[in-house]
Write an enzyme that holds these catalytic residues in place. Structure first.
Site, PDB file in Angstrom:
ATOM      1  N   ASN A  26       0.832  -1.210   0.000  1.00  0.00           N
ATOM      2  CA  ASN A  26       0.000   0.000   0.000  1.00  0.00           C
ATOM      3  C   ASN A  26       0.866   1.260   0.000  1.00  0.00           C
ATOM      4  O   ASN A  26       0.540   2.246  -0.666  1.00  0.00           O
ATOM      5  CB  ASN A  26      -0.976  -0.004   1.179  1.00  0.00           C
ATOM      6  CG  ASN A  26      -2.218  -0.817   0.870  1.00  0.00           C
ATOM      7  OD1 ASN A  26      -3.063  -0.393   0.081  1.00  0.00           O
ATOM      8  ND2 ASN A  26      -2.324  -2.001   1.450  1.00  0.00           N
ATOM      9  N   ARG A  45       2.648   0.620  25.691  1.00  0.00           N
ATOM     10  CA  ARG A  45       2.065   0.995  24.394  1.00  0.00           C
ATOM     11  C   ARG A  45       1.968   2.507  24.245  1.00  0.00           C
ATOM     12  O   ARG A  45       2.269   3.073  23.198  1.00  0.00           O
ATOM     13  CB  ARG A  45       0.656   0.418  24.264  1.00  0.00           C
ATOM     14  CG  ARG A  45       0.652  -1.027  23.853  1.00  0.00           C
ATOM     15  CD  ARG A  45      -0.775  -1.470  23.711  1.00  0.00           C
ATOM     16  NE  ARG A  45      -0.857  -2.831  23.226  1.00  0.00           N
ATOM     17  CZ  ARG A  45      -1.944  -3.570  23.279  1.00  0.00           C
ATOM     18  NH1 ARG A  45      -3.050  -3.083  23.806  1.00  0.00           N
ATOM     19  NH2 ARG A  45      -1.952  -4.800  22.809  1.00  0.00           N
ATOM     20  N   ILE A  81      -1.446  -2.119  17.859  1.00  0.00           N
ATOM     21  CA  ILE A  81      -2.631  -1.342  18.262  1.00  0.00           C
ATOM     22  C   ILE A  81      -2.188   0.095  18.532  1.00  0.00           C
ATOM     23  O   ILE A  81      -1.207   0.322  19.245  1.00  0.00           O
ATOM     24  CB  ILE A  81      -3.240  -1.935  19.560  1.00  0.00           C
ATOM     25  CG1 ILE A  81      -3.664  -3.391  19.343  1.00  0.00           C
ATOM     26  CG2 ILE A  81      -4.363  -1.063  20.095  1.00  0.00           C
ATOM     27  CD1 ILE A  81      -5.019  -3.585  18.741  1.00  0.00           C
ATOM     28  N   ASN A 118      -6.754   4.412   8.050  1.00  0.00           N
ATOM     29  CA  ASN A 118      -6.324   3.012   7.989  1.00  0.00           C
ATOM     30  C   ASN A 118      -7.008   2.365   6.794  1.00  0.00           C
ATOM     31  O   ASN A 118      -8.076   2.813   6.359  1.00  0.00           O
ATOM     32  CB  ASN A 118      -6.741   2.289   9.277  1.00  0.00           C
ATOM     33  CG  ASN A 118      -6.290   0.844   9.289  1.00  0.00           C
ATOM     34  OD1 ASN A 118      -5.173   0.507   8.872  1.00  0.00           O
ATOM     35  ND2 ASN A 118      -7.149  -0.051   9.752  1.00  0.00           N
ATOM     36  N   HIS A 139      -8.437  -1.449   5.595  1.00  0.00           N
ATOM     37  CA  HIS A 139      -8.742  -2.781   6.122  1.00  0.00           C
ATOM     38  C   HIS A 139      -9.304  -3.633   4.983  1.00  0.00           C
ATOM     39  O   HIS A 139     -10.162  -3.172   4.227  1.00  0.00           O
ATOM     40  CB  HIS A 139      -9.761  -2.658   7.261  1.00  0.00           C
ATOM     41  CG  HIS A 139     -10.060  -3.981   7.891  1.00  0.00           C
ATOM     42  ND1 HIS A 139      -9.159  -4.608   8.722  1.00  0.00           N
ATOM     43  CD2 HIS A 139     -11.129  -4.809   7.778  1.00  0.00           C
ATOM     44  CE1 HIS A 139      -9.672  -5.779   9.097  1.00  0.00           C
ATOM     45  NE2 HIS A 139     -10.860  -5.921   8.542  1.00  0.00           N
ATOM     46  N   THR A 194     -10.344   5.497  14.960  1.00  0.00           N
ATOM     47  CA  THR A 194     -10.865   5.850  16.281  1.00  0.00           C
ATOM     48  C   THR A 194     -10.416   4.751  17.241  1.00  0.00           C
ATOM     49  O   THR A 194      -9.721   3.814  16.839  1.00  0.00           O
ATOM     50  CB  THR A 194     -12.406   5.938  16.263  1.00  0.00           C
ATOM     51  OG1 THR A 194     -12.911   4.689  15.748  1.00  0.00           O
ATOM     52  CG2 THR A 194     -12.899   7.081  15.392  1.00  0.00           C
ATOM     53  N   ASP A 209     -10.781  -0.908  13.820  1.00  0.00           N
ATOM     54  CA  ASP A 209     -11.468  -0.956  12.506  1.00  0.00           C
ATOM     55  C   ASP A 209     -12.903  -0.426  12.578  1.00  0.00           C
ATOM     56  O   ASP A 209     -13.785  -0.899  11.860  1.00  0.00           O
ATOM     57  CB  ASP A 209     -11.468  -2.405  11.952  1.00  0.00           C
ATOM     58  CG  ASP A 209     -10.059  -2.940  11.744  1.00  0.00           C
ATOM     59  OD1 ASP A 209      -9.178  -2.146  11.392  1.00  0.00           O
ATOM     60  OD2 ASP A 209      -9.836  -4.146  11.949  1.00  0.00           O
ATOM     61  N   GLN A 262      -7.687  -3.492  -5.273  1.00  0.00           N
ATOM     62  CA  GLN A 262      -8.601  -2.385  -4.970  1.00  0.00           C
ATOM     63  C   GLN A 262      -8.037  -1.500  -3.862  1.00  0.00           C
ATOM     64  O   GLN A 262      -8.231  -0.281  -3.873  1.00  0.00           O
ATOM     65  CB  GLN A 262      -9.985  -2.915  -4.580  1.00  0.00           C
ATOM     66  CG  GLN A 262     -10.683  -3.657  -5.693  1.00  0.00           C
ATOM     67  CD  GLN A 262     -10.815  -2.822  -6.954  1.00  0.00           C
ATOM     68  OE1 GLN A 262     -11.222  -1.659  -6.909  1.00  0.00           O
ATOM     69  NE2 GLN A 262     -10.432  -3.399  -8.085  1.00  0.00           N
ATOM     70  N   GLU A 263      -7.353  -2.122  -2.900  1.00  0.00           N
ATOM     71  CA  GLU A 263      -6.727  -1.324  -1.834  1.00  0.00           C
ATOM     72  C   GLU A 263      -5.788  -0.303  -2.456  1.00  0.00           C
ATOM     73  O   GLU A 263      -5.772   0.871  -2.085  1.00  0.00           O
ATOM     74  CB  GLU A 263      -5.934  -2.223  -0.884  1.00  0.00           C
ATOM     75  CG  GLU A 263      -6.778  -3.179  -0.068  1.00  0.00           C
ATOM     76  CD  GLU A 263      -5.945  -3.935   0.965  1.00  0.00           C
ATOM     77  OE1 GLU A 263      -5.000  -3.371   1.533  1.00  0.00           O
ATOM     78  OE2 GLU A 263      -6.263  -5.118   1.206  1.00  0.00           O
TER      79      GLU A 263
HETATM   80  C1  GRF Z   1      -3.346  -4.921   3.676  1.00  0.00           C
HETATM   81  O1  GRF Z   1      -4.151  -5.996   3.274  1.00  0.00           O
HETATM   82  C2  GRF Z   1      -4.137  -3.963   4.503  1.00  0.00           C
HETATM   83  O2  GRF Z   1      -5.487  -3.907   4.150  1.00  0.00           O
HETATM   84  C3  GRF Z   1      -4.006  -4.511   5.898  1.00  0.00           C
HETATM   85  O3  GRF Z   1      -2.705  -5.024   5.948  1.00  0.00           O
HETATM   86  C4  GRF Z   1      -2.258  -5.358   4.646  1.00  0.00           C
HETATM   87  C5  GRF Z   1      -0.986  -4.607   4.425  1.00  0.00           C
HETATM   88  O4  GRF Z   1      -0.374  -4.936   3.209  1.00  0.00           O
HETATM   89  N1  GRF Z   1      -4.287  -3.511   6.887  1.00  0.00           N
HETATM   90  P1  GRF Z   1       0.842  -4.091   2.698  1.00  0.00           P
HETATM   91  O5  GRF Z   1       1.907  -4.116   3.796  1.00  0.00           O
HETATM   92  O6  GRF Z   1       0.373  -2.699   2.414  1.00  0.00           O
HETATM   93  O7  GRF Z   1       1.319  -4.798   1.474  1.00  0.00           O
END
Ligand code: GRF
Length: 224
Positions: A23, A78, A105, A120, A122, A154, A158, A186-187
């Site tokens: 990502n 933390r 977290i 974030n 997800h 928040t 998630d 899609q991400e």
């Molecule tokens: C992705 O699937 C994202 O949705 C989730 O963790 C994964 C991270 O993948 N939160 P990358 O490290 O961005 O390849």
């Protein structure tokens, strides 16, 4: 434009990542392609060997490994770690925090400091399947549509207000790997989009809802 050296006045983002960093790569690619107008002020990881840090270095972005171990013995370990992160984010003048596969977290120390300024991604259509192994949970449940969600962070894991979602079909015979790959595509599309919307000041949080302002239809930006 190198992703770590944007123009003055551009949104400064800080990416927190623990692993592969695909990502992060999508964000870097979008900046290099000019479809995302932001500067990666830094990439921070809790894992020294995170591929995300390598990607950052490769593209000339500041990279920081912040070792959680020295904080582990403290009663509020933390929070102490997040205070250290906050110092780094402030030093790099980060305006928007982008969690991209960040596997710790996040405590209220960071969440409050970056309220409505931390995103974030997800790999499920939230509120279905929060937490780990979302793609496997979706397959096991037998859903016909899966997908991914970009949301503000928040305190509930998630649970924050949803910015963008994308759906993909679950196909006959899908494995977790095949479904995950379809979702990941899609991400990589919607995360840079969500950041660009933020950069354009087109997002406004109203309770659980995020209003996305169109440039012409909804009039001027609510925050200008
Ligand atoms: C992705 O699937 C994202 O949705 C989730 O963790 C994964 C991270 O993948 N939160 P990358 O490290 O961005 O390849």
């Amino acid at each position: 434009m190198p992703p770590g050296e944007g123009q003055a006045g551009q949104l400064r983002i800080g990416v927190l990542a623990s692993g592969r960093g695909s990502n992060l790569q999508a964000i870097i690619d979008a900046i290099e392609a000019g479809t995302l107008r932001a500067t990666i002020a830094l990439v921070l990881s809790n894992k020294q060997d995170a591929q995300a840090l390598e990607r950052a270095r490769h593209h000339g972005c500041s990279d920081v490994f912040l070792d959680p171990k020295p904080y582990a013995g403290q009663p509020d370990s933390r929070e102490a770690y997040d205070r250290a992160i906050l110092d780094v984010l402030k030093k790099h003048e980060v305006e928007l925090v982008v969690l991209a596969g960040y596997m710790k977290i996040v405590t209220p120390v960071l969440i409050k400091a970056y309220e409505n300024r931390m995103m974030n991604i997800h790999p499920s259509l939230l509120p279905s399947f929060p937490g780990l192994e979302a793609q496997k949970k979706a397959l096991d449940w037998g859903v016909k549509l899966a997908g991914c969600t970009v949301h503000f962070v928040t305190e509930g894991v998630d649970e924050g207000p949803i910015i963008i979602q994308a759906a993909v079909p679950v196909l006959e015979g899908d494995t977790t790997e095949a479904l995950s790959a379809r979702i990941l595509e899609q991400e990589h599309r919607i995360y840079p989009q969500a950041i660009q919307l933020y950069a354009e000041r087109r997002l406004q949080v109203e309770g659980r809802r995020v209003r996305v302002f169109g440039l012409s239809a909804s009039g001027p930006s609510p925050r200008t």
